[in-house]
Motif scaffolding. Structure first.
Motif, PDB file in Angstrom:
ATOM      1  N   ALA A 227       0.703  -1.259   0.042  1.00 21.84           N
ATOM      2  CA  ALA A 227      -0.022   0.045  -0.183  1.00 21.84           C
ATOM      3  C   ALA A 227       0.801   1.214  -0.036  1.00 21.84           C
ATOM      4  N   LYS A 228       2.038   1.224   0.517  1.00 24.47           N
ATOM      5  CA  LYS A 228       2.776   2.305   0.636  1.00 24.47           C
ATOM      6  C   LYS A 228       3.480   2.658  -0.479  1.00 24.47           C
ATOM      7  N   THR A 231       0.325   4.148  -2.639  1.00 25.77           N
ATOM      8  CA  THR A 231      -0.130   5.455  -2.519  1.00 25.77           C
ATOM      9  C   THR A 231       0.620   6.728  -3.121  1.00 25.77           C
ATOM     10  N   GLN A 232       2.066   6.160  -3.522  1.00 25.37           N
ATOM     11  CA  GLN A 232       2.673   7.156  -3.982  1.00 25.37           C
ATOM     12  C   GLN A 232       2.611   7.190  -5.598  1.00 25.37           C
ATOM     13  N   ASP A 234      -0.384   7.077  -9.066  1.00 25.21           N
ATOM     14  CA  ASP A 234      -1.724   7.763  -9.252  1.00 25.21           C
ATOM     15  C   ASP A 234      -2.694   6.680  -9.671  1.00 25.21           C
ATOM     16  N   LEU A 253      -3.990   0.655   2.955  1.00 26.26           N
ATOM     17  CA  LEU A 253      -4.579   1.950   2.416  1.00 26.26           C
ATOM     18  C   LEU A 253      -5.448   2.755   3.295  1.00 26.26           C
ATOM     19  N   ALA A 256      -3.296   4.503   5.358  1.00 26.16           N
ATOM     20  CA  ALA A 256      -2.920   5.681   4.918  1.00 26.16           C
ATOM     21  C   ALA A 256      -3.713   6.799   4.467  1.00 26.16           C
ATOM     22  N   LYS A 258      -6.916   6.268   3.112  1.00 26.47           N
ATOM     23  CA  LYS A 258      -7.500   6.139   1.875  1.00 26.47           C
ATOM     24  C   LYS A 258      -8.725   5.241   2.115  1.00 26.47           C
ATOM     25  N   ASP A 263     -11.479   5.706  -3.192  1.00 28.56           N
ATOM     26  CA  ASP A 263     -10.156   6.186  -3.881  1.00 28.56           C
ATOM     27  C   ASP A 263      -9.391   5.050  -4.664  1.00 28.56           C
ATOM     28  N   TYR A 264      -9.529   3.813  -4.395  1.00 23.47           N
ATOM     29  CA  TYR A 264      -9.064   2.611  -5.311  1.00 23.47           C
ATOM     30  C   TYR A 264     -10.156   1.620  -5.112  1.00 23.47           C
TER      31      TYR A 264
END
Ligand code: RIB
Length: 333
Positions: A227-228, A231-232, A234, A253, A256, A258, A263-264
């Motif tokens: 997930a890290k 999230t960096q 798009d 997520l 983070a 999200k 978002d995803y």
């Protein structure tokens, strides 16, 4: 003093016949003897409450009615469901399964193959890619021991095999995300993926040729750690090559800040029970896991009965199960 264990010698003495006669009658060859002799032996067995020693039986019958099953990760619900399907058929056919969990350790796998063959199993079911072809040749083929491969152990045309349609599964996941308008997509998968997982990626790329990979082990912790990186970037659509990775993505997520699916959008793979118990329920590609186990066990038992028949490969279909972890992408006005 504990009662002395009743032996085949006691049954022979009680019924007035030889040990060989008792052994043959108790191991399916009663047709070779008179009804009177068979009756005497069976009555002596019953009166003495004699139970044949299975390993002794193996020495005579060259059959232990036992199947060795090697899987990479017994903690993953996919493999426990698979084992239920295998066990369902073996139990019906009066076989017992010896399950070995290899933790993707090639040395451990080879040791298990040798140990299981020493214990006289009648056949092997191999679902782990950590079992090398060298180990199979050295232990199974050299000793003409029947075996079948499935799942992570690639079919090489040198044995029976039961496959599920991994390429189509990857395509279904991709088409679902494409139909929802996603274009920035990634496949979350192991760097050094077994052949079946690689086929899912190839199927996904047949729809999204530019799809990026994000590395993760086939585990919840792998998804959480992935997930890290996600999230960096798009991305808006994620294909997790198994449900365990997807569950890890949920937590990573969320940590983070999200939201899924706002978002995803996430698509998993396997359709293990937990998919319905996470929120949002996981959209996934369903493998016929229990049936895969049943079909594999049935094919191996056929091989044991007919060692000379031609190799057989079966392919089982997969299907998209749409739930709540995917949604249409917002059109930026
Ligand atoms: O979840 C375990 C994964 O590894 C499943 O997709 C199964 O096919 C195995 O390859």
């Amino acid at each position: 003093m504990a009662n002395k264990k009743v032996t085949i010698k006691d049954v022979a003495k009680r019924s007035g016949v030889s040990i060989t006669t008792v052994s043959q009658i108790l191991n399916g060859k009663e047709d070779m003897f008179s009804k009177k002799t068979v009756k005497k032996v069976l009555e002596a067995k019953k009166d003495l409450d004699y139970e044949p020693d299975y390993f002794a039986r193996r020495m005579i019958m060259k059959k232990s009615k036992t199947i060795g099953v090697l899987v990479p990760d017994i903690t993953n619900p996919f493999f426990s469901n698979l084992l239920r399907g295998i066990e369902n058929v073996l139990y019906r056919e009066n076989f017992v399964a010896m399950f070995c969990n290899a933790d993707m350790d090639e040395a451990k796998e080879s040791e298990y193959l040798q140990e299981l063959s020493r214990r006289g199993v009648d056949g092997f079911i191999i679902a782990s890619s950590a079992v090398s072809n060298q180990a199979i040749n050295d232990t199974l083929k050299k000793n003409s021991l029947p075996f079948i491969v499935l799942d992570q152990k690639k079919a090489e045309g040198i044995s029976d095999a039961v496959l599920t349609d991994d390429f189509s599964g990857g395509q279904l996941a991709a088409q679902h995300l494409a139909d929802l308008g996603h274009q920035q997509v990634a496949v979350v998968m192991p760097e050094d993926a077994p052949d079946n997982i690689q086929k899912r990626y190839e199927g996904f790329c047949s729809i999204f040729p530019e799809a990026e990979k994000v590395n993760s082990e086939l585990s919840k912790i792998g998804g959480r750690q992935a997930a890290k990186k996600i999230t960096q970037e798009d991305f808006t659509g994620l294909f997790a090559v198994n449900d365990e990775i997807a569950f890890g993505l949920y937590l990573g997520l969320n940590e983070a800040g999200k939201q899924i699916p706002d978002d995803y959008s996430i698509v998993g793979y396997d359709n293990i029970d937990m998919c319905e118990y996470v929120i949002p329920q996981l959209t996934t590609i369903a493998q016929p896991i229990f049936e895969l186990g049943q079909t594999t066990a049935e094919l191996l038992l056929e091989r044991i009965q007919q060692p000379e028949k031609n190799w057989e490969e079966k392919m089982l279909p997969v299907q998209l199960v749409e739930r709540a972890s995917t949604k249409r992408i917002k059109q930026h006005t």
